[in-house]
Scaffold this active site. Structure first.
Site, PDB file in Angstrom:
ATOM      1  N   CYS A 166       2.011  -2.054  15.649  1.00  8.76           N
ATOM      2  CA  CYS A 166       1.891  -1.770  14.212  1.00  8.76           C
ATOM      3  C   CYS A 166       1.162  -2.893  13.488  1.00  8.76           C
ATOM      4  O   CYS A 166       1.502  -4.069  13.640  1.00  8.76           O
ATOM      5  CB  CYS A 166       3.277  -1.581  13.605  1.00  8.76           C
ATOM      6  SG  CYS A 166       3.246  -1.225  11.838  1.00  8.76           S
ATOM      7  N   CYS A 216       6.435  -6.713   6.778  1.00  9.51           N
ATOM      8  CA  CYS A 216       7.558  -6.201   7.564  1.00  9.51           C
ATOM      9  C   CYS A 216       7.984  -7.261   8.574  1.00  9.51           C
ATOM     10  O   CYS A 216       7.154  -7.994   9.095  1.00  9.51           O
ATOM     11  CB  CYS A 216       7.150  -4.926   8.309  1.00  9.51           C
ATOM     12  SG  CYS A 216       8.533  -4.133   9.184  1.00  9.51           S
ATOM     13  N   GLU A 249       0.834  -1.194   0.000  1.00  5.09           N
ATOM     14  CA  GLU A 249       0.000   0.000   0.000  1.00  5.09           C
ATOM     15  C   GLU A 249       0.874   1.251   0.000  1.00  5.09           C
ATOM     16  O   GLU A 249       1.976   1.251   0.544  1.00  5.09           O
ATOM     17  CB  GLU A 249      -0.917   0.003   1.228  1.00  5.09           C
ATOM     18  CG  GLU A 249      -1.994  -1.059   1.122  1.00  5.09           C
ATOM     19  CD  GLU A 249      -2.838  -1.214   2.381  1.00  5.09           C
ATOM     20  OE1 GLU A 249      -4.017  -1.574   2.239  1.00  5.09           O
ATOM     21  OE2 GLU A 249      -2.336  -0.968   3.501  1.00  5.09           O
ATOM     22  N   CYS A 258       7.132  -4.791  15.493  1.00  5.93           N
ATOM     23  CA  CYS A 258       6.687  -3.792  16.484  1.00  5.93           C
ATOM     24  C   CYS A 258       5.258  -4.116  16.924  1.00  5.93           C
ATOM     25  O   CYS A 258       4.380  -4.338  16.095  1.00  5.93           O
ATOM     26  CB  CYS A 258       6.764  -2.381  15.904  1.00  5.93           C
ATOM     27  SG  CYS A 258       8.418  -1.910  15.373  1.00  5.93           S
ATOM     28  N   CYS A 282       3.452   8.576   0.682  1.00 11.44           N
ATOM     29  CA  CYS A 282       4.059   7.677   1.657  1.00 11.44           C
ATOM     30  C   CYS A 282       4.182   6.309   0.995  1.00 11.44           C
ATOM     31  O   CYS A 282       3.178   5.712   0.605  1.00 11.44           O
ATOM     32  CB  CYS A 282       3.150   7.614   2.892  1.00 11.44           C
ATOM     33  SG  CYS A 282       3.698   6.427   4.123  1.00 11.44           S
ATOM     34  N   CYS A 331      -0.606   6.111   9.962  1.00 16.57           N
ATOM     35  CA  CYS A 331       0.620   5.414  10.378  1.00 16.57           C
ATOM     36  C   CYS A 331       0.280   4.159  11.154  1.00 16.57           C
ATOM     37  O   CYS A 331      -0.506   4.182  12.085  1.00 16.57           O
ATOM     38  CB  CYS A 331       1.463   6.291  11.296  1.00 16.57           C
ATOM     39  SG  CYS A 331       1.844   7.882  10.609  1.00 16.57           S
TER      40      CYS A 331
HETATM   41  N1  SAH Z   1       9.724   0.684   9.604  1.00 18.97           N
HETATM   42  C1  SAH Z   1       9.952   2.123   9.566  1.00 18.97           C
HETATM   43  C2  SAH Z   1       9.031   2.801   8.575  1.00 18.97           C
HETATM   44  C3  SAH Z   1       7.572   2.866   8.994  1.00 18.97           C
HETATM   45  S1  SAH Z   1       7.241   4.501   9.437  1.00 18.97           S
HETATM   46  C4  SAH Z   1       9.790   2.682  10.979  1.00 18.97           C
HETATM   47  O1  SAH Z   1       9.273   1.990  11.839  1.00 18.97           O
HETATM   48  O2  SAH Z   1      10.208   3.821  11.210  1.00 18.97           O
HETATM   49  C5  SAH Z   1       5.747   4.327  10.286  1.00 18.97           C
HETATM   50  C6  SAH Z   1       5.716   5.076  11.581  1.00 18.97           C
HETATM   51  O3  SAH Z   1       4.443   4.806  12.193  1.00 18.97           O
HETATM   52  C7  SAH Z   1       6.775   4.590  12.566  1.00 18.97           C
HETATM   53  O4  SAH Z   1       7.290   5.686  13.272  1.00 18.97           O
HETATM   54  C8  SAH Z   1       5.972   3.700  13.513  1.00 18.97           C
HETATM   55  O5  SAH Z   1       6.540   3.661  14.799  1.00 18.97           O
HETATM   56  C9  SAH Z   1       4.633   4.392  13.513  1.00 18.97           C
HETATM   57  N2  SAH Z   1       3.531   3.503  13.885  1.00 18.97           N
HETATM   58  C10 SAH Z   1       3.481   2.165  13.784  1.00 18.97           C
HETATM   59  N3  SAH Z   1       2.285   1.708  14.209  1.00 18.97           N
HETATM   60  C11 SAH Z   1       1.569   2.788  14.590  1.00 18.97           C
HETATM   61  C12 SAH Z   1       0.262   2.968  15.095  1.00 18.97           C
HETATM   62  N4  SAH Z   1      -0.557   1.945  15.280  1.00 18.97           N
HETATM   63  N5  SAH Z   1      -0.138   4.228  15.369  1.00 18.97           N
HETATM   64  C13 SAH Z   1       0.674   5.284  15.143  1.00 18.97           C
HETATM   65  N6  SAH Z   1       1.908   5.172  14.638  1.00 18.97           N
HETATM   66  C14 SAH Z   1       2.358   3.943  14.369  1.00 18.97           C
END
Ligand code: SAH
Length: 337
Positions: A106, A99, A79, A103, A92, A321
């Site tokens: 996420c 992935c 996406e 985390c 984006c 995000c």
């Molecule tokens: N893998 C990289 C690129 C993804 S950026 C990274 O983690 O930085 C996506 C951003 O959204 C990251 O900062 C991640 O911590 C954040 N994120 C992940 N899950 C989220 C959620 N449920 N709500 C808000 N932000 C989230």
């Protein structure tokens, strides 16, 4: 391209025509290069591969954010999200299908890692997004904040950045490209040395105990090591590292945590971007109240840390995000996932 043309006895000025066709006009097959001779078009098609990201679905959110479902030739999907924030129009993009970072907060993590995208496939995402823009729209910024960990796909990432920033490619200024990472240290240092894109690091916790719980990568690259590297990065003048901090209600959002974060960031040219948690089905966390977010921000500001709050965009179509998980699209029946 010039070399290849030379070897075939073709004039090298054709290189410019071919690359302009691929990147400026966004042709999907070499057949469409009507300004070069047919024999050369056939030779190109025999030698080179133009991966297409097919736009299989577009979900428009109430706030104008558009989420694209893109599929590559082998059936793998990712996406991308178009976010209008005038005068900016940000795309984006994803660097991997799924992935592998795991985390906890996420939605993409739940897919696991399907595969790395090739450099040309990452570029194809941008070309695909361009095809669905309104005639008066132009992308101004690119953020690697979609699916995947860009620095876990380093060679392809850098290849894509080269094409995105080249004059013969898409011509984006590297200052308008941001790569966000969970903090893979060796690749972080390389990226800053080898490119001039902006760096964002997902922090989300100010202690190793909590960060290791939320982001398993912290066991490999704990906070001290991560922040040490950030202190030593050869950043261009006046450039700062952005630290993303996902605010999870009752987990990492109290003021003591804000003060701890500020003290850990001492000596780092940092700014903090707070991201209130965006929910997804089955998530174990909650979004803090706006009041909590504001107070957390105030506390950091008072400690001297420049801090902004990221507005959640496209929440209603799961485009914000951490919500990208190939859901909420009308996927045609029988299409391979
Ligand atoms: N893998 C990289 C690129 C993804 S950026 C990274 O983690 O930085 C996506 C951003 O959204 C990251 O900062 C991640 O911590 C954040 N994120 C992940 N899950 C989220 C959620 N449920 N709500 C808000 N932000 C989230």
């Amino acid at each position: 391209m010039r070399q290849w043309l030379k070897l075939r006895g073709e004039p090298t000025y054709r290189a410019q025509q071919i690359l302009a066709g691929v990147y400026r006009s966004g042709i999907l097959s070499f057949e469409a290069l009507t300004n070069v001779p047919r024999s050369l078009r056939l030779a190109l098609a025999g030698e080179f591969y133009l991966p297409e990201a097919v736009v299989e679905g577009v979900s428009a959110a109430a706030d104008g954010t558009r989420k694209l479902l893109l599929r590559f030739g082998d059936g793998v999907a990712v996406e991308s999200v178009i976010i209008a924030d005038p005068p900016r129009l940000t795309l984006c993009i994803s660097s991997q299908a799924g992935c592998g970072m795991g985390c906890r907060f996420c939605a993409t993590a739940r897919l696991g890692l399907r595969r790395n995208l090739r450099g040309a496939e990452i570029v194809a995402e941008v070309l695909a997004a361009r095809r669905i823009l309104e005639p008066e729209e132009r992308l101004t910024n690119i953020v690697f904040m979609g699916m995947g960990e860009p620095l876990a796909n380093y060679e392809n990432l850098v290849e894509a950045i080269e094409v995105l920033t080249a004059n013969w490619g898409l011509g984006f200024s590297p200052r308008r490209i941001t790569v966000s990472t969970v903090g893979l240290l060796p690749q972080m240092e390389r990226l800053v040395r080898e490119t001039s894109v902006q760096l964002a690091v997902s922090l989300t916790a100010a202690t190793d105990k909590l960060r290791s719980e939320l982001m398993p990568v912290n066991r490999r690259f704990p906070l001290d090591a991560l922040l040490d590297v950030c202190r030593r990065l050869p950043l261009p003048q006046r450039r700062r590292v952005t630290f993303e901090y996902v605010l999870l209600a009752g987990i990492n959002d109290d003021l003591e945590e804000a003060r701890r974060l500020a003290s850990r960031l001492r000596g780092v040219r940092a700014k903090v971007n707070l991201i209130p948690f965006n929910p997804f089905p089955g998530a174990a966390y909650q979004r803090p109240t706006e009041e909590t977010v504001r107070r957390f921000q105030q506390e950091l500001l008072q400690c001297g840390v420049p801090t902004t709050v990221r507005r959640s965009r496209g929440l209603d179509v799961q485009a914000a995000c951490g919500q990208l998980a190939l859901g909420m699209h009308a996927v045609p029946e029988g299409a391979a996932q």
